[in-house]
Design a protein around this motif. Structure first.
Motif, PDB file in Angstrom:
ATOM      1  N   ALA A 121       0.835  -1.207   0.000  1.00 16.02           N
ATOM      2  CA  ALA A 121       0.000   0.000   0.000  1.00 16.02           C
ATOM      3  C   ALA A 121       0.866   1.251   0.000  1.00 16.02           C
ATOM      4  CB  ALA A 121      -0.924  -0.003   1.215  1.00 16.02           C
ATOM      5  N   THR A 122       1.940   1.253   0.800  1.00 18.16           N
ATOM      6  CA  THR A 122       2.777   2.449   0.851  1.00 18.16           C
ATOM      7  C   THR A 122       3.565   2.653  -0.434  1.00 18.16           C
ATOM      8  OG1 THR A 122       4.436   1.167   2.027  1.00 18.16           O
ATOM      9  CG2 THR A 122       3.064   2.619   3.368  1.00 18.16           C
ATOM     10  N   SER A 123       3.767   1.564  -1.173  1.00 20.83           N
ATOM     11  CA  SER A 123       4.484   1.744  -2.434  1.00 20.83           C
ATOM     12  C   SER A 123       3.519   2.099  -3.566  1.00 20.83           C
ATOM     13  CB  SER A 123       5.260   0.479  -2.790  1.00 20.83           C
ATOM     14  OG  SER A 123       4.351  -0.542  -3.143  1.00 20.83           O
ATOM     15  N   GLY A 124       2.244   2.252  -3.243  1.00 25.37           N
ATOM     16  CA  GLY A 124       1.250   2.698  -4.222  1.00 25.37           C
ATOM     17  C   GLY A 124       0.689   1.577  -5.095  1.00 25.37           C
ATOM     18  N   TYR A 125       0.980   0.343  -4.732  1.00 24.77           N
ATOM     19  CA  TYR A 125       0.535  -0.802  -5.524  1.00 24.77           C
ATOM     20  C   TYR A 125      -0.994  -0.917  -5.534  1.00 24.77           C
ATOM     21  CZ  TYR A 125      -0.132  -5.752  -6.699  1.00 24.77           C
ATOM     22  OH  TYR A 125      -0.538  -6.929  -7.250  1.00 24.77           O
ATOM     23  N   TYR A 126      -1.547  -1.285  -6.652  1.00 23.87           N
ATOM     24  CA  TYR A 126      -2.970  -1.627  -6.691  1.00 23.87           C
ATOM     25  C   TYR A 126      -3.251  -2.551  -7.859  1.00 23.87           C
ATOM     26  CZ  TYR A 126      -3.385   1.940 -10.346  1.00 23.87           C
ATOM     27  OH  TYR A 126      -3.238   2.663 -11.491  1.00 23.87           O
ATOM     28  N   GLU A 127      -4.287  -3.353  -7.738  1.00 25.59           N
ATOM     29  CA  GLU A 127      -4.692  -4.264  -8.817  1.00 25.59           C
ATOM     30  C   GLU A 127      -5.988  -3.822  -9.470  1.00 25.59           C
ATOM     31  OE1 GLU A 127      -3.064  -8.497  -6.983  1.00 25.59           O
ATOM     32  OE2 GLU A 127      -5.173  -8.315  -7.520  1.00 25.59           O
ATOM     33  N   LEU A 148     -13.864  -3.357   2.457  1.00 28.14           N
ATOM     34  CA  LEU A 148     -12.525  -3.671   1.956  1.00 28.14           C
ATOM     35  C   LEU A 148     -11.500  -3.797   3.075  1.00 28.14           C
ATOM     36  CD1 LEU A 148     -12.299  -1.207  -1.082  1.00 28.14           C
ATOM     37  CD2 LEU A 148     -12.339  -3.705  -1.231  1.00 28.14           C
ATOM     38  N   LYS A 149     -11.769  -3.072   4.159  1.00 24.63           N
ATOM     39  CA  LYS A 149     -10.795  -2.957   5.250  1.00 24.63           C
ATOM     40  C   LYS A 149     -10.331  -4.310   5.793  1.00 24.63           C
ATOM     41  CE  LYS A 149     -10.235  -0.488   9.431  1.00 24.63           C
ATOM     42  NZ  LYS A 149     -10.946  -0.844  10.622  1.00 24.63           N
ATOM     43  N   ASN A 150     -11.262  -5.249   5.925  1.00 23.69           N
ATOM     44  CA  ASN A 150     -10.886  -6.552   6.465  1.00 23.69           C
ATOM     45  C   ASN A 150     -10.324  -7.498   5.411  1.00 23.69           C
ATOM     46  OD1 ASN A 150     -11.848  -5.808   8.989  1.00 23.69           O
ATOM     47  ND2 ASN A 150     -13.947  -6.285   8.321  1.00 23.69           N
ATOM     48  N   ARG A 151     -10.381  -7.074   4.155  1.00 21.30           N
ATOM     49  CA  ARG A 151      -9.993  -7.982   3.083  1.00 21.30           C
ATOM     50  C   ARG A 151      -8.650  -7.643   2.467  1.00 21.30           C
ATOM     51  NH1 ARG A 151     -14.289 -10.563   0.814  1.00 21.30           N
ATOM     52  NH2 ARG A 151     -16.289 -10.219   1.838  1.00 21.30           N
ATOM     53  N   THR A 152      -8.433  -6.373   2.236  1.00 24.37           N
ATOM     54  CA  THR A 152      -7.218  -5.963   1.527  1.00 24.37           C
ATOM     55  C   THR A 152      -6.893  -4.532   1.924  1.00 24.37           C
ATOM     56  OG1 THR A 152      -6.252  -5.685  -0.678  1.00 24.37           O
ATOM     57  CG2 THR A 152      -8.619  -5.325  -0.518  1.00 24.37           C
ATOM     58  N   PHE A 153      -6.052  -3.854   1.157  1.00 24.99           N
ATOM     59  CA  PHE A 153      -5.721  -2.473   1.479  1.00 24.99           C
ATOM     60  C   PHE A 153      -6.152  -1.553   0.355  1.00 24.99           C
ATOM     61  CE2 PHE A 153      -2.147  -4.417  -0.648  1.00 24.99           C
ATOM     62  CZ  PHE A 153      -1.829  -3.494  -1.634  1.00 24.99           C
ATOM     63  N   VAL A 154      -6.269  -0.289   0.680  1.00 20.19           N
ATOM     64  CA  VAL A 154      -6.598   0.718  -0.323  1.00 20.19           C
ATOM     65  C   VAL A 154      -5.405   1.672  -0.336  1.00 20.19           C
ATOM     66  CG1 VAL A 154      -8.188   2.611  -0.886  1.00 20.19           C
ATOM     67  CG2 VAL A 154      -9.070   0.453   0.036  1.00 20.19           C
ATOM     68  N   SER A 155      -4.713   1.736  -1.464  1.00 19.75           N
ATOM     69  CA  SER A 155      -3.492   2.543  -1.458  1.00 19.75           C
ATOM     70  C   SER A 155      -3.732   3.999  -1.824  1.00 19.75           C
ATOM     71  CB  SER A 155      -2.413   1.929  -2.342  1.00 19.75           C
ATOM     72  OG  SER A 155      -2.925   1.660  -3.621  1.00 19.75           O
ATOM     73  N   LYS A 156      -4.898   4.280  -2.373  1.00 25.23           N
ATOM     74  CA  LYS A 156      -5.233   5.679  -2.689  1.00 25.23           C
ATOM     75  C   LYS A 156      -6.742   5.835  -2.719  1.00 25.23           C
ATOM     76  CE  LYS A 156      -4.215   8.353  -6.601  1.00 25.23           C
ATOM     77  NZ  LYS A 156      -3.393   8.408  -7.829  1.00 25.23           N
ATOM     78  N   GLY A 169      -5.857  -3.051  -3.400  1.00 26.46           N
ATOM     79  CA  GLY A 169      -4.744  -4.004  -3.464  1.00 26.46           C
ATOM     80  C   GLY A 169      -5.049  -5.320  -4.149  1.00 26.46           C
ATOM     81  N   SER A 170      -6.295  -5.769  -4.106  1.00 28.19           N
ATOM     82  CA  SER A 170      -6.621  -7.067  -4.685  1.00 28.19           C
ATOM     83  C   SER A 170      -7.881  -7.009  -5.543  1.00 28.19           C
ATOM     84  CB  SER A 170      -6.785  -8.090  -3.555  1.00 28.19           C
ATOM     85  OG  SER A 170      -7.617  -9.148  -3.964  1.00 28.19           O
ATOM     86  N   LYS A 171      -7.742  -7.477  -6.772  1.00 29.22           N
ATOM     87  CA  LYS A 171      -8.858  -7.594  -7.708  1.00 29.22           C
ATOM     88  C   LYS A 171      -9.974  -8.451  -7.124  1.00 29.22           C
ATOM     89  CE  LYS A 171      -6.710  -8.016 -11.990  1.00 29.22           C
ATOM     90  NZ  LYS A 171      -6.307  -8.736 -13.192  1.00 29.22           N
ATOM     91  N   LYS A 172      -9.544  -9.608  -6.619  1.00 37.80           N
ATOM     92  CA  LYS A 172     -10.477 -10.604  -6.100  1.00 37.80           C
ATOM     93  C   LYS A 172     -11.291 -10.032  -4.935  1.00 37.80           C
ATOM     94  CE  LYS A 172      -9.943 -14.801  -3.804  1.00 37.80           C
ATOM     95  NZ  LYS A 172      -8.933 -14.932  -2.790  1.00 37.80           N
ATOM     96  N   GLU A 173     -10.616  -9.343  -4.043  1.00 30.37           N
ATOM     97  CA  GLU A 173     -11.293  -8.792  -2.867  1.00 30.37           C
ATOM     98  C   GLU A 173     -12.154  -7.589  -3.235  1.00 30.37           C
ATOM     99  OE1 GLU A 173     -11.498 -10.522  -0.377  1.00 30.37           O
ATOM    100  OE2 GLU A 173      -9.710 -11.798  -0.437  1.00 30.37           O
ATOM    101  N   ALA A 174     -11.754  -6.834  -4.235  1.00 27.73           N
ATOM    102  CA  ALA A 174     -12.565  -5.706  -4.695  1.00 27.73           C
ATOM    103  C   ALA A 174     -13.903  -6.239  -5.213  1.00 27.73           C
ATOM    104  CB  ALA A 174     -11.826  -4.946  -5.789  1.00 27.73           C
TER     105      ALA A 174
END
Ligand SMILES: [Zn+2]
Ligand SMILES: [Zn+2]
Length: 209
Positions: A121-127, A148-156, A169-174
């Motif tokens: 998340a801090t490196s700005g990664y997202y799927e 989303l909070k319990n599943r993955t991260f939101v980088s922006k 952070g994750s396609k699947k979790e989104a």
């Protein structure tokens, strides 16, 4: 007939006996080892600990810690928090037809670290990007964030004139978060690179509310 404990000399008239031994010596022979200190990596950003995976320190996580660190055989156990980072484990041990409780105390030593999700998340990664559009975009974006909070991260998270964009952070979790909230998004994929000889796509979910 009075018996004499071969280990400590106690007499059966004055103490409870198990087989040839007095209670204390018998209990002393139950070998169940547990460390007094267990070290676990702690993510300094989200507070999760790495136990079997990066997770919150709940009952299941504590049980995993005990199972991983106990040496010896026991029937069952339970963990009680003593406050701070101190815990007491009570093991139930059976020998023949007798049951014993063996108590061990340990403290958790947290080593500051950063979990996989937080480092990405801090490196700005997202799927995936979830775009929320429409009159109630704000309210729905908050609902989606909670999911989303319990599943993955939101980088922006960006608020635009036309709505809200979340970089996830994750396609699947989104996709899972949206389907739990019963939102049917329009999906589009954009190619953004190649990884191990395969094309990698970022997915955009657009939700109209
Ligand atoms: Zn004894
Ligand atoms: Zn973290």
């Amino acid at each position: 007939m009075e018996r004499v404990c071969p280990r400590c000399g106690a007499l059966s008239g004055s103490k409870k006996f198990f087989g040839d031994f007095c209670e204390d010596c018998y209990l002393g022979m139950i070998t169940l080892e547990f460390p007094t200190r267990v070290e676990v990596p702690l993510c300094k950003m989200c507070g999760k600990m790495r136990i079997s995976k990066w997770e919150e320190l709940g009952e299941t996580a504590l049980e995993t810690i005990v199972k991983k660190n106990a040496k010896g055989s026991y029937d069952s156990f339970h963990v009680s928090p003593l406050g701070g980072h101190q815990y007491e484990v009570t093991f139930l041990v059976s020998r023949g037809s007798n049951y014993f409780e063996v108590k061990k105390r340990f403290s958790l030593k947290m080593n500051k670290s950063i979990c996989d999700d937080c480092s990405r998340a801090t490196s700005g990664y997202y799927e995936a990007i979830i775009q929320v559009r429409g009159k109630h975009a704000q309210r729905w974006a908050e609902k989606i964030m909670r999911e989303l909070k319990n599943r993955t991260f939101v980088s922006k998270y960006t608020e635009l004139d036309e709505g809200i964009d979340m970089y996830v952070g994750s396609k699947k979790e989104a996709s899972a978060a949206l389907s739990i909230l019963k939102r049917k998004p329009t999906i589009s994929d954009t190619l953004y690179g190649v990884k191990d000889g395969r094309r990698v796509y970022r997915r955009t979910y657009c939700v109209r509310i």
